[in-house]
Design a protein around this motif. Structure first.
Motif: not given
Length: 135
Positions: A21-22, A60-68, A74-75
């Protein structure tokens, strides 16, 4: 670890679904390409809201997310999932050095935190550890 154990391990990892997610299209394309080349199934989303609305969290087994990100950061995505009792190993990426001050208070047990540009080998190793713990 013998070859059979190695084969089983890689088969488990290859079947893993990773969501990225970005809001940066270049990150979505490049990270998606990298992860697919490692054998993962990858789904990309340009916002936290798009991820939530897709129903992708269930697969989903793993999530990669941008914070900003604009809209839901992302938070906030992490908190929205936790509020629904959805616990996906999450790695955070950001274009800024170091986590924001409120990050540690709001995010419990992130799998990793990476500033862009990040070391791809370190990111892949972190994903591997997260998937191993999830299994």
């Amino acid at each position: 670890m013998n070859n059979r154990d190695n084969d089983i391990r890689f088969a488990m990892l290859d079947s893993a679904v990773i969501a990225v997610v970005d809001d940066d299209e270049l990150i979505l394309v490049s990270l998606g390409s990298l992860l697919r080349s490692c054998g993962y199934t990858v789904n990309t989303y340009n916002s936290g809201l798009a991820f939530l609305q897709s129903g992708g969290a269930a697969h989903t087994d793993c999530l990669i997310s941008d914070i900003q990100m604009p809209g839901m950061c992302g938070v906030e995505l992490y908190e929205a999932l936790a509020a629904k009792s959805v616990h996906i190993p999450t790695l955070f990426i950001t274009g800024r050095p170091g986590p924001p001050p409120q990050f540690s208070a709001r995010v419990r047990r992130p799998e990793g935190y990476f500033s862009k540009p990040f070391d791809t080998q370190a990111l892949l190793a972190c994903i591997d550890r997260a998937l191993q713990r999830r299994r």
